[in-house]
Design a protein around this motif. Structure first.
Motif, mmCIF file in Angstrom:
data_model
loop_
_atom_site.group_PDB
_atom_site.id
_atom_site.type_symbol
_atom_site.label_atom_id
_atom_site.label_comp_id
_atom_site.label_asym_id
_atom_site.label_seq_id
_atom_site.Cartn_x
_atom_site.Cartn_y
_atom_site.Cartn_z
ATOM 1 N N LEU A 293 58.169 43.894 29.631
ATOM 2 C CA LEU A 293 58.729 43.683 30.964
ATOM 3 C C LEU A 293 57.854 42.767 31.811
ATOM 4 O O LEU A 293 58.336 42.155 32.770
ATOM 5 C CB LEU A 293 58.898 45.036 31.672
ATOM 6 C CG LEU A 293 59.813 46.059 30.974
ATOM 7 C CD1 LEU A 293 59.990 47.289 31.845
ATOM 8 C CD2 LEU A 293 61.170 45.467 30.607
ATOM 9 N N GLN A 304 66.250 42.465 36.226
ATOM 10 C CA GLN A 304 66.571 42.514 34.798
ATOM 11 C C GLN A 304 67.382 43.767 34.495
ATOM 12 O O GLN A 304 67.042 44.866 34.922
ATOM 13 C CB GLN A 304 65.301 42.527 33.932
ATOM 14 C CG GLN A 304 65.604 42.674 32.429
ATOM 15 C CD GLN A 304 64.379 42.569 31.547
ATOM 16 O OE1 GLN A 304 63.539 41.688 31.750
ATOM 17 N NE2 GLN A 304 64.257 43.451 30.562
ATOM 18 N N TYR A 339 64.047 46.222 37.910
ATOM 19 C CA TYR A 339 64.632 46.435 36.587
ATOM 20 C C TYR A 339 65.565 47.647 36.647
ATOM 21 O O TYR A 339 65.337 48.572 37.435
ATOM 22 C CB TYR A 339 63.558 46.742 35.531
ATOM 23 C CG TYR A 339 62.450 45.721 35.417
ATOM 24 C CD1 TYR A 339 62.431 44.805 34.369
ATOM 25 C CD2 TYR A 339 61.408 45.683 36.342
ATOM 26 C CE1 TYR A 339 61.398 43.878 34.246
ATOM 27 C CE2 TYR A 339 60.380 44.752 36.234
ATOM 28 C CZ TYR A 339 60.381 43.857 35.175
ATOM 29 O OH TYR A 339 59.367 42.945 35.068
#
Length: 368
Positions: A293, A304, A339
């Motif tokens: 990540l 993301q 994320y």
């Protein structure tokens, strides 16, 4: 190494549970052999999936074989856990030896616990959880965006067109501006999707759909997967990007199954040369497997979306995925990069959620 473990652990589990069932069941030997033999046959159906034999069967029969074979691995897991717990109880003198030998009461109790676990797990799977995520950005947007995000539909022999129709209805009810799918739309084969014309169902989605590949698209045959996405009006991004409303950039990474896929740094470098105002656009990355990540943070990506982990599908496998990944499920942040790792709206194999959830995400992206 991993393949050896994959084979040895179930074999050890089968031997362990078979021995316990033989000593526990108060039946004649012929019936004990029958119970153990049926259980072993159910487990062996799992390998029809691996050998590609399901595509050669009538669809109805293939569905039964797939569901029984893949469910057996979870049944085996929980039988091992129950018998380990009983053995531990016996070691500390809490469980009398007589409870584990030719005992109808213990047999009924084990059967009752297993039935309860898997009935509740099946009900929980069909309860799709709606997760709300609020995203804000200082980058200019023409209007707030409502984005439905999903991953891991695993359409195929177990998740059928009927299941997909319900999911499409749920998505359309949100009136999204965009639909994003982070891989594994297909389970193990495109064959049942074509037989049921699931592409027609996906074409009912009332917003543009963008997706990336997952590892299961490679298992099912990546060229056929690409054709299916075209038929379904899904914008498939394979190490490529799309610009939406001159405000959003959606980058779809190839799955890491392809070791030759481009790095995120390469993708963003290419985009910088193509889009002079890239840094002023809100950038979303679709990357099926949530590894490394830090690369997304270093590339200056805003958000993301990933999937893949299923968060283990059932407890206690969820403990393993939590240990393996920096984020195995839910919202996460590194620096200014946000994320979300989805546990998936669908599932691989037996349709049980035990200690995890099937979900879809409704994100609102807006300026402060």
């Amino acid at each position: 190494m991993w393949m050896i473990l994959f084979l040895l652990l179930p074999i050890a589990g089968i031997v362990y549970t078979s021995w316990h069932l033989w000593t526990l069941l108060p039946l004649a030997n012929v019936w004990k052999w029958t119970v153990i033999g049926v259980g072993l046959a159910c487990f062996l159906l799992l390998f029809l999936d691996l050998r590609g034999q399901l595509d050669k069967m009538p669809l109805t029969l293939a569905r039964v074989c797939y569901k029984v074979g893949t469910s057996s691995i979870f049944v085996l897991l929980y039988l091992v856990m129950i018998f380990l717990l009983l053995d531990l109880g016996r070691l500390v003198h809490l469980v009398p030896k007589a409870w584990l030998h030719h005992n109808w009461v213990t047999t009924a109790a084990v059967a009752g616990v297993m039935l309860t676990i898997f009935v509740c797990g099946a009900i929980h799977y069909y309860n799709k959880v709606r997760v709300e995520v609020a995203l804000t950005t200082s980058k200019p947007l023409p209007h707030p965006y409502r984005i439905v995000m999903m991953s891991d539909l695993h359409l195929g022999y177990h998740n059928t067109r009927e299941d997909l129709a319900r999911w499409v209805d749920m998505v359309n009810a949100e009136k999204p501006d965009l639909v994003l799918i982070a891989g594994d739309i297909i389970d193990i084969s495109v064959h049942p999707l074509i037989e049921e014309d699931m592409a027609q169902e996906l074409r009912r989605l009332q917003a543009p759909v963008y997706a990336c590949l997952g590892n299961h698209e490679y298992y099912s045959g990546e060229p056929r997967a690409e054709q299916f996405y075209r038929d379904a009006n899904i914008h498939l991004l394979i190490d490529s990007a799309a610009v939406v409303d001159s405000a959003l950039v959606i980058i779809g990474r190839d799955d890491r199954t392809n070791r030759r896929r481009k790095s995120l740094a390469q993708l963003t470098s290419n985009l910088n040369s193509q889009i002079s105002s890239l840094k002023s656009l809100y950038t979303i990355v679709l990357d099926h497997q949530p590894y490394h990540l830090e690369e997304t943070e270093q590339a200056g990506i805003d958000f993301q979306l990933s999937g893949h982990t299923h968060r283990g599908q059932v407890w206690p496998i969820s403990w393993i995925t939590d240990a393996l990944y920096e984020c195995s499920w839910g919202s996460h942040q590194r620096g200014s990069t946000h994320y979300y790792v989805s546990s998936g709206i669908g599932i691989w194999g037996g349709k049980f959620r035990i200690g995890t959830q099937s979900e879809y995400v409704v994100a609102t992206l807006a300026n402060p």
